[in-house]
Design a protein around this motif. Structure first.
Motif, short mmCIF file in Angstrom:
data_model
loop_
_atom_site.label_atom_id
_atom_site.label_comp_id
_atom_site.label_asym_id
_atom_site.label_seq_id
_atom_site.Cartn_x
_atom_site.Cartn_y
_atom_site.Cartn_z
N SER A 60 -2.50 -10.11 2.88
CA SER A 60 -2.37 -8.65 2.73
C SER A 60 -2.67 -8.21 1.31
CB SER A 60 -0.96 -8.20 3.13
OG SER A 60 -0.71 -8.51 4.47
N GLY A 61 -3.64 -8.88 0.67
CA GLY A 61 -4.05 -8.50 -0.67
C GLY A 61 -3.11 -8.93 -1.78
N LYS A 62 -2.12 -9.76 -1.45
CA LYS A 62 -1.16 -10.20 -2.45
C LYS A 62 -1.20 -11.72 -2.58
CE LYS A 62 2.05 -6.41 -1.89
NZ LYS A 62 1.55 -5.53 -2.85
N ILE A 63 -1.13 -12.21 -3.83
CA ILE A 63 -1.03 -13.64 -4.08
C ILE A 63 0.42 -14.03 -3.85
CG2 ILE A 63 -1.23 -15.46 -5.80
CD1 ILE A 63 -3.47 -13.83 -7.09
N LEU A 64 0.63 -15.03 -3.00
CA LEU A 64 1.98 -15.45 -2.66
C LEU A 64 2.52 -16.42 -3.71
CD1 LEU A 64 1.46 -15.99 1.17
CD2 LEU A 64 2.21 -13.93 -0.03
N GLU A 65 3.77 -16.22 -4.11
CA GLU A 65 4.40 -17.05 -5.13
C GLU A 65 4.99 -18.31 -4.50
OE1 GLU A 65 7.21 -14.64 -7.27
OE2 GLU A 65 5.84 -12.94 -7.26
N ASN A 66 4.95 -19.43 -5.25
CA ASN A 66 5.38 -20.74 -4.73
C ASN A 66 6.82 -20.76 -4.24
OD1 ASN A 66 2.90 -21.82 -5.24
ND2 ASN A 66 3.50 -22.89 -7.09
N HIS A 67 7.74 -20.06 -4.92
CA HIS A 67 9.15 -20.14 -4.57
C HIS A 67 9.54 -19.28 -3.37
CE1 HIS A 67 8.94 -16.63 -7.19
NE2 HIS A 67 10.00 -16.18 -6.54
N LYS A 68 8.66 -18.41 -2.93
CA LYS A 68 8.95 -17.53 -1.78
C LYS A 68 8.90 -18.35 -0.49
CE LYS A 68 8.90 -13.43 -3.85
NZ LYS A 68 9.88 -12.39 -3.75
N THR A 69 9.72 -17.94 0.47
CA THR A 69 9.69 -18.59 1.77
C THR A 69 8.81 -17.79 2.73
OG1 THR A 69 11.60 -17.39 2.62
CG2 THR A 69 12.04 -19.48 1.47
N VAL A 70 8.45 -18.43 3.82
CA VAL A 70 7.66 -17.74 4.84
C VAL A 70 8.44 -16.55 5.37
CG1 VAL A 70 6.63 -17.98 7.13
CG2 VAL A 70 6.34 -19.80 5.44
N GLY A 71 9.75 -16.69 5.51
CA GLY A 71 10.60 -15.59 5.97
C GLY A 71 10.58 -14.41 5.01
N GLN A 72 10.58 -14.68 3.69
CA GLN A 72 10.53 -13.61 2.70
C GLN A 72 9.17 -12.92 2.71
OE1 GLN A 72 11.62 -16.01 -0.68
NE2 GLN A 72 13.61 -15.01 -0.83
N CYS A 73 8.13 -13.67 3.01
CA CYS A 73 6.79 -13.11 3.04
C CYS A 73 6.50 -12.41 4.36
CB CYS A 73 5.75 -14.20 2.82
SG CYS A 73 5.85 -15.01 1.22
N LYS A 74 7.37 -12.57 5.34
CA LYS A 74 7.16 -11.98 6.67
C LYS A 74 7.02 -10.47 6.60
CE LYS A 74 8.69 -13.84 11.01
NZ LYS A 74 9.80 -14.38 11.77
N VAL A 75 7.61 -9.86 5.61
CA VAL A 75 7.48 -8.41 5.43
C VAL A 75 6.01 -8.06 5.24
CG1 VAL A 75 8.05 -6.47 3.93
CG2 VAL A 75 9.77 -8.20 4.46
N LEU A 76 5.30 -8.91 4.48
CA LEU A 76 3.87 -8.69 4.29
C LEU A 76 3.10 -8.90 5.59
CD1 LEU A 76 3.31 -10.61 0.93
CD2 LEU A 76 3.49 -8.16 1.25
N PHE A 77 3.55 -9.87 6.39
CA PHE A 77 2.83 -10.20 7.61
C PHE A 77 2.99 -9.11 8.67
CE2 PHE A 77 4.20 -14.76 6.50
CZ PHE A 77 3.25 -14.84 5.52
#
Length: 117
Positions: A60-77
């Protein structure tokens, strides 16, 4: 593990080919995803990451940070049916790039010329 906690993720490479899809837990970190990409990298590609540090994941146009979880990134998804596609960028480490640029370390001689007409 409940089915809702699992996310299907496919990784799109620079040439349009894909790695995956793989199923990950919402607790999996982005670093785990990067390590999986490096271990499953297709043979015969011209660009090959040497470590997970050279891999950037974009969604979604954002570079994902190493410490983030898939669950935290789910908002982007968002709420997407099917596989989530993340774009993979390979960026060689800066130390290697700087070392390659400093090949010519000889001192440069100052040359000055004047022309009087």
């Amino acid at each position: 593990m409940p089915e809702e906690d699992l996310v299907d993720i496919k990784f799109r490479l620079y040439d349009g080919s894909d790695i995956g899809p793989f199923r990950y837990s919402s607790a999996a970190t982005v670093d785990v995803l990067k390590q999986r990409i490096v271990s499953d990298w297709p043979k015969g590609k011209t660009i090959v990451p040497k470590s997970a540090n050279e891999v950037k994941l974009i969604n979604s146009g954002k570079i994902l940070e190493n410490h983030k979880t898939v669950g935290q990134c789910k908002v982007l998804f968002g709420e997407i049916a099917g596989s989530i596609i993340m774009h993979v960028v390979v960026q060689p480490s800066l130390a290697k790039t700087k070392a390659e640029k400093k090949v010519d370390v000889s001192p440069k001689k100052a040359v000055c010329t004047c022309s009087i007409l």
